[in-house]
Design an enzyme around this catalytic site. Structure first.
Site, mmCIF file in Angstrom:
data_model
loop_
_atom_site.group_PDB
_atom_site.id
_atom_site.type_symbol
_atom_site.label_atom_id
_atom_site.label_comp_id
_atom_site.label_asym_id
_atom_site.label_seq_id
_atom_site.Cartn_x
_atom_site.Cartn_y
_atom_site.Cartn_z
ATOM 1 N N TYR A 104 0.872 -1.166 0.000
ATOM 2 C CA TYR A 104 0.000 0.000 0.000
ATOM 3 C C TYR A 104 0.917 1.226 0.000
ATOM 4 O O TYR A 104 1.389 1.677 1.038
ATOM 5 C CB TYR A 104 -0.941 -0.003 1.205
ATOM 6 C CG TYR A 104 -1.771 1.249 1.324
ATOM 7 C CD1 TYR A 104 -2.440 1.761 0.208
ATOM 8 C CD2 TYR A 104 -1.880 1.920 2.520
ATOM 9 C CE1 TYR A 104 -3.193 2.915 0.307
ATOM 10 C CE2 TYR A 104 -2.632 3.077 2.626
ATOM 11 C CZ TYR A 104 -3.287 3.571 1.517
ATOM 12 O OH TYR A 104 -4.023 4.721 1.609
ATOM 13 N N ASP A 145 -1.805 -1.428 -4.186
ATOM 14 C CA ASP A 145 -2.195 -0.060 -4.522
ATOM 15 C C ASP A 145 -0.917 0.758 -4.573
ATOM 16 O O ASP A 145 -0.379 1.133 -3.529
ATOM 17 C CB ASP A 145 -3.165 0.463 -3.467
ATOM 18 C CG ASP A 145 -3.541 1.918 -3.690
ATOM 19 O OD1 ASP A 145 -3.067 2.521 -4.678
ATOM 20 O OD2 ASP A 145 -4.301 2.459 -2.862
#
Length: 264
Positions: A104, A145
């Site tokens: 992330y 992500d």
DNA sequence: ATGGCCATCATGGATGGA
């Protein structure tokens, strides 16, 4: 086999969707980001009931990453890439014959913001960590992500996004270093001319972003050559984004031939 | 011209997200 990356934007806020989605999507390996909960509050039974092994790094309110796999997890490492970092943004495991790195990446807020500087330092540390801890000769999947659109054409409005956060050259440089090191952007390798709303993985909650196609391609599977050779498809689950109370990200699935119940 | 939504923590409104 199916390797899914999904920024859930709070796993507890997505519990009305996840059981049915898991039963439909049946990922062999599931990489989750933005859990927004501590480990004790993670819905372990949701995965255990379906036969998943789970490793995670939780954090109150912010961040949080997990890997769930139908095959056992080995060599679990958390706290990537900055040793001792309190932010739960990276977890690596070995499972199903693959080295899986789930990320992330820092958002960065805006070019020039202190958070942007933190993002650039974090990305530098990530590139160093990958070079030190992985090899492009192995079956490697670095997914998650990334909060980076690889080109301006990976946004809904290339002119408006040019040079902005998620699109700046300083963010793309470390992304390209991962590619130069030996990783391949699986979606772009399979679909070299796919741009626009069907290539996007995130849409703005504001202003009816999804129906208007205000999206970005920022969730990626970067894979080594041996994995790319097995790649059959990358699927973006837009139906999940259409759901009531959806995450602003869609699940993105890398489909690999061989070595898995859903292989081809 | 600006912000427009959502989640968290907490119980109002700030913070972060992208």
């Amino acid at each position: 086999m199916r390797i899914v990356t999904f920024n859930v934007n709070s796993i507890r806020a997505r519990m009305h969707l996840l059981p049915a989605w898991l039963d439909r999507a049946r990922p062999d390996v599931l990489c989750l980001q933005e859990l927004k909960c501590e480990a004790a509050d993670f819905p372990m039974e949701l995965f255990a009931q379906r036969g998943y092994h789970v490793a995670l790094q939780g954090q109150k309110t912010y961040n949080g990453v997990a890997v769930a796999s139908l095959t056992p997890l080995d060599d679990v490492r958390t706290g990537l890439p900055l040793a001792g970092d309190a932010e739960a943004r990276g977890i690596a495991v070995r499972t199903a014959g693959l080295h899986i790195v789930n990320l992330y990446v820092v958002n960065g807020k805006a070019v020039g913001d202190p958070k942007y500087d933190h993002k650039l330092r974090w990305l530098d540390a990530l590139v160093d960590w990958v070079a030190r801890s992985c090899t492009p000769e192995e079956a490697l999947v670095v997914c998650g992500d990334f909060n980076i659109a690889p080109t301006d054409d990976d946004t809904w409005d290339p002119a408006a996004w040019h040079g902005e956060v998620l699109c700046s050259e300083a963010e793309r440089a470390p992304f390209r270093r991962l590619l130069d090191w030996g990783l391949h952007d699986a979606f772009r390798a399979l679909y070299p001319t796919a741009f626009g709303r069907y290539a996007h993985t995130w849409w703005d909650y504001r202003g009816a972003g999804f129906p208007r196609g205000h999206g970005l391609r920022i969730d990626h599977h970067l894979v080594s050559a041996s994995v790319l050779a097995r790649a059959a498809a990358v699927e973006i689950d837009r139906d999940m984004r259409k759901s009531d109370k959806a995450s602003d990200h869609a699940p993105v699935t890398l489909v690999l031939r061989g070595e898995g119940a859903a292989g081809g």
